[in-house]
Design an enzyme around this catalytic site. Structure first.
Site, PDB file in Angstrom:
ATOM      1  N   GLU A 284       0.732  -1.410   0.203  1.00 57.71           N
ATOM      2  CA  GLU A 284       0.303  -0.027   0.135  1.00 57.71           C
ATOM      3  C   GLU A 284       0.923   1.590  -0.089  1.00 57.71           C
ATOM      4  O   GLU A 284       1.142   1.832   1.008  1.00 57.71           O
ATOM      5  CB  GLU A 284      -1.113  -0.420   1.092  1.00 57.71           C
ATOM      6  CG  GLU A 284      -1.754  -0.751   1.068  1.00 57.71           C
ATOM      7  CD  GLU A 284      -2.998  -1.221   0.149  1.00 57.71           C
ATOM      8  OE1 GLU A 284      -3.366   0.041  -0.316  1.00 57.71           O
ATOM      9  OE2 GLU A 284      -3.847  -2.245   0.074  1.00 57.71           O
ATOM     10  N   CYS A 318      -2.242   9.689   2.651  1.00 62.24           N
ATOM     11  CA  CYS A 318      -1.828   8.922   1.151  1.00 62.24           C
ATOM     12  C   CYS A 318      -2.739   8.547  -0.124  1.00 62.24           C
ATOM     13  O   CYS A 318      -2.864   9.309  -0.939  1.00 62.24           O
ATOM     14  CB  CYS A 318      -1.918   7.260   1.679  1.00 62.24           C
ATOM     15  SG  CYS A 318      -2.948   6.370   1.988  1.00 62.24           S
TER      16      CYS A 318
HETATM   17  P1  NAD Z   1       8.078   4.665   4.284  1.00 59.68           P
HETATM   18  O1  NAD Z   1       8.345   4.248   3.233  1.00 59.68           O
HETATM   19  O2  NAD Z   1       9.960   5.971   5.026  1.00 59.68           O
HETATM   20  O3  NAD Z   1       8.301   3.790   6.039  1.00 59.68           O
HETATM   21  C1  NAD Z   1       7.567   3.021   5.856  1.00 59.68           C
HETATM   22  C2  NAD Z   1       7.837   1.821   6.860  1.00 59.68           C
HETATM   23  O4  NAD Z   1       8.838   0.980   6.219  1.00 59.68           O
HETATM   24  C3  NAD Z   1       8.646   2.350   7.789  1.00 59.68           C
HETATM   25  O5  NAD Z   1       7.886   1.322   8.693  1.00 59.68           O
HETATM   26  C4  NAD Z   1      10.261   2.241   8.097  1.00 59.68           C
HETATM   27  O6  NAD Z   1      10.736   1.499   8.523  1.00 59.68           O
HETATM   28  C5  NAD Z   1      10.185   0.791   7.162  1.00 59.68           C
HETATM   29  N1  NAD Z   1      11.158   1.395   6.065  1.00 59.68           N
HETATM   30  C6  NAD Z   1      12.261   1.747   5.769  1.00 59.68           C
HETATM   31  N2  NAD Z   1      13.197   0.929   4.751  1.00 59.68           N
HETATM   32  C7  NAD Z   1      12.660  -0.257   5.008  1.00 59.68           C
HETATM   33  C8  NAD Z   1      13.423  -1.681   4.001  1.00 59.68           C
HETATM   34  N3  NAD Z   1      14.158  -1.445   3.319  1.00 59.68           N
HETATM   35  N4  NAD Z   1      12.648  -2.850   4.106  1.00 59.68           N
HETATM   36  C9  NAD Z   1      11.557  -2.548   5.149  1.00 59.68           C
HETATM   37  N5  NAD Z   1      11.159  -2.144   5.880  1.00 59.68           N
HETATM   38  C10 NAD Z   1      11.328  -0.084   5.749  1.00 59.68           C
HETATM   39  O7  NAD Z   1       7.127   5.834   4.558  1.00 59.68           O
HETATM   40  P2  NAD Z   1       5.919   6.293   5.383  1.00 59.68           P
HETATM   41  O8  NAD Z   1       7.129   7.716   5.501  1.00 59.68           O
HETATM   42  O9  NAD Z   1       6.205   5.660   6.984  1.00 59.68           O
HETATM   43  O10 NAD Z   1       4.681   7.045   4.658  1.00 59.68           O
HETATM   44  C11 NAD Z   1       4.870   7.332   4.246  1.00 59.68           C
HETATM   45  C12 NAD Z   1       4.638   6.952   3.080  1.00 59.68           C
HETATM   46  O11 NAD Z   1       3.475   5.870   2.998  1.00 59.68           O
HETATM   47  C13 NAD Z   1       3.807   7.702   1.652  1.00 59.68           C
HETATM   48  O12 NAD Z   1       4.475   7.738   0.263  1.00 59.68           O
HETATM   49  C14 NAD Z   1       1.700   7.753   2.113  1.00 59.68           C
HETATM   50  O13 NAD Z   1       1.719   8.093   0.654  1.00 59.68           O
HETATM   51  C15 NAD Z   1       2.333   6.217   1.971  1.00 59.68           C
HETATM   52  N6  NAD Z   1       1.181   5.559   2.852  1.00 59.68           N
HETATM   53  C16 NAD Z   1       1.015   4.524   2.006  1.00 59.68           C
HETATM   54  C17 NAD Z   1      -0.788   4.581   2.036  1.00 59.68           C
HETATM   55  C18 NAD Z   1      -1.921   3.795   1.841  1.00 59.68           C
HETATM   56  O14 NAD Z   1      -2.263   2.973   2.380  1.00 59.68           O
HETATM   57  N7  NAD Z   1      -1.896   3.529   0.032  1.00 59.68           N
HETATM   58  C19 NAD Z   1      -1.326   4.294   3.750  1.00 59.68           C
HETATM   59  C20 NAD Z   1      -0.697   5.479   4.683  1.00 59.68           C
HETATM   60  C21 NAD Z   1       0.651   6.035   3.774  1.00 59.68           C
END
Ligand code: NAD
Length: 541
Positions: A284, A318
């Site tokens: 997502e 998002c």
């Molecule tokens: P992010 O990708 O920076 O981090 C998300 C999670 O992934 C965190 O827990 C982080 O620690 C983890 N992570 C980072 N690198 C990783 C790796 N290499 N392997 C595994 N895990 C890893 O995102 P964010 O800043 O926390 O969230 C914002 C983003 O999320 C925006 O792009 C937003 O649109 C999206 N979002 C999407 C939805 C949806 O339902 N489509 C909902 C909420 C947020």
């Protein structure tokens, strides 16, 4: 524009929730790694390799909220092993038993909602009412998943067809086992719960890695499950804490599926890592959602919805509104209404501000860059401008007629800004709305043609005469196309993401002379089949 400055007593320390004192304070700025300059900042998973403690801070004040040990590879494997053991018990319960445990968890969250919302406000920055609304939506989903799992996932009888009529056929849905959930910080309860609640209801155990920006919130959620169900074995729903490296270790662990919510850049890395073991992934990811305001729109309602959809939660949604395509015939009225509403909206750190600070400091630079990109690509700022960015707060910014190829229109901004493009036909608006690598959700304002326009949008969900309506209806699946991700949370599709179909064919009796699946098959069987097949399949001209 005046900000609600933090008053004494407003700080996180005044709230009831007090986790352990920080061992080593690290500011949020230190945590952020801007890997892809054009997207929401991703955390560099290697950055925190040497750290052993994660410190969570209030984004408005920098005050320390709590400190948590970071789960290294060994700790991640131990958590997954514990969840694997618990899966034998949890997966063997009946749907009704699991439903009772999940509903008790929801009731525990209701009982602790003051404390929980205070923590969400402190750690994420969103106002208390928004925290409560988020919790309420998560509870709706827990309840829906708990109550519907039996209907959606119970064994199903399947017609075996004429040629196999001596068989009984059925599909039995099995839990996957252990699901690894990796969450973001922007809706730290609602969003990961779209995976956690549904995975649990389908009979899986869950190892949850909350975002490093919402660690306290993630732990509260998992602890509430244990508190509500003390008689259950440990490991049904456990939180592990850390940065990207901990998430990466979870992806590499023995979990049976990864359900990730976060940026597209991280989603791609996770999919590549999971491919090594063909581990299924649910992704997502980000969005750049458009709203179409048609000539027959209720303009006042559209402006009201866009104002809220673009700026609530500081625009860190998002499926928030990032782009508007407004018909020329209603453009002036729409802009005037939007400007009037947003001119009164102020961010702040008080519990009742309209929206809070930017949760992740590094995102401020991206928002600033997108405002600059719009203005240097032909846009006019009809509200706010570069001066609206006053970290950690950003005032609402409305940008008119930026070049459609600019970053402001193509990349996820994730801030309280919105671009508006004037269009001359609904067809043009649809074409521009679809011209995006993202396809999460969208909205349409039209009195007569809302549904017809919605059907032509290349996205996972559309609200007609509302924004984000689909996200609050638990039976509707949620997820996107393209760079917005793969798979669906919520609804029946969301439950099926966390179960695998097991097909069972039982031969009830043998039909003499019809041993199709045997060397005992005779020439007369084949003769009979050659007569039967044209009757079954050869009659359509
Ligand atoms: P992010 O990708 O920076 O981090 C998300 C999670 O992934 C965190 O827990 C982080 O620690 C983890 N992570 C980072 N690198 C990783 C790796 N290499 N392997 C595994 N895990 C890893 O995102 P964010 O800043 O926390 O969230 C914002 C983003 O999320 C925006 O792009 C937003 O649109 C999206 N979002 C999407 C939805 C949806 O339902 N489509 C909902 C909420 C947020």
């Amino acid at each position: 524009m005046a900000y609600h400055r933090l008053k004494e007593g407003d700080s996180a320390h005044s709230h009831a929730y007090r986790p352990t004192i920080a061992h080593r304070a690290r500011t949020r700025e230190q945590h952020s790694g801007n890997e892809e300059t054009n997207t929401v900042t991703s955390i560099d998973s290697t950055k925190a390799d040497h750290e052993t403690t994660l410190t969570s801070v209030d984004p408005a004040t920098g005050d320390v909220i709590g400190s948590y040990p970071i789960a290294d590879e060994q700790a991640v494997h131990a958590a997954v092993a514990k969840a694997r053991k618990a899966a034998a018990t949890w997966g063997a319960l009946s749907f009704d038993e699991r439903r009772a445990h999940l509903l008790r968890w929801a009731s525990r969250l209701v009982a602790d909602s003051d404390e929980f919302c205070a923590l969400i406000h402190a750690e994420n920055g969103k106002p208390l009412d928004d925290a409560f609304l988020e919790l309420m939506l998560a509870l709706e989903h827990i309840s829906w998943a708990a109550k519907q799992a039996k209907k959606v996932l119970s064994p199903q009888k399947i017609s075996p067809g004429a040629l196999m009529s001596n068989f009984a056929a059925r599909i039995e849905m099995r839990p996957l086992g252990v699901v690894g959930v990796i969450g973001p910080w922007n809706y730290p309860v609602y969003t990961p719960n779209g995976s956690i609640g549904y995975a649990l209801a389908a009979g899986n155990t869950v190892v949850f890695k909350p975002s490093e920006f919402s660690t306290g919130i993630g732990n509260f959620l998992a602890e509430a499950f244990v508190k509500a169900n003390p008689e259950l074995p440990e490991g049904i729903f456990v939180a592990i804490n850390g940065y990207g490296a901990t998430g990466a270790a979870l992806v590499d662990s023995e979990v049976d599926k990864i359900a990730f919510t976060g940026s597209t850049a991280t989603g791609k890395k996770i999919m590549a890592a999971a491919a090594k073991t063909l581990k299924p992934v649910l992704l997502e990811c980000g969005g750049k959602d458009a709203v179409i305001v048609a000539p027959d729109a209720d303009v006042r309602a559209a402006a009201d919805a866009v104002a809220w959809g673009a700026t609530s939660n500081s625009g860190q949604t998002c499926a928030g509104v990032e782009r508007v395509y407004v018909d020329r015939s209603v453009r002036e009225e729409f802009i005037e209404q939007l400007r009037t509403i947003l001119a009164k909206v102020e961010p702040g750190s008080g519990a009742d501000a309209e929206y809070g600070p930017m949760t992740m400091p590094s995102q401020v630079d991206i928002v600033r860059r997108h405002i600059d990109s719009a203005l240097s690509n032909g846009a006019t700022a009809v509200l706010g401008g570069p001066e609206s960015v006053r970290a950690p707060f950003i005032d609402p910014v409305v940008l008119l007629d930026a070049d459609e190829n600019s970053d402001a229109v193509q990349e996820e901004t994730f801030g309280p800004t919105v671009t508006i493009r004037t269009t001359d036909t609904v067809d043009e608006a649809i074409e521009l709305a679809n011209k995006s690598k993202y396809g999460l959700s969208s909205a349409v304002y039209s009195r007569k043609n809302g549904l017809a326009i919605a059907r032509r949008l290349n996205v996972g969900a559309t609200s007609v005469n509302s924004v984000l309506g689909f996200a609050a209806i638990p039976g509707l699946p949620f997820g996107g196309v393209g760079d917005s991700g793969i798979g669906r949370i919520h609804g029946e599709f969301g439950l099926r993401e966390f179960a695998r179909p097991h097909s069972i064919a039982v031969q009830r009796f043998a039909i003499p002379g019809m041993a199709l699946l045997s060397y005992a098959r005779t020439k007369s069987t084949m003769k009979l089949l050659r007569r039967l097949v044209p009757v079954l399949h050869g009659r359509h001209k």
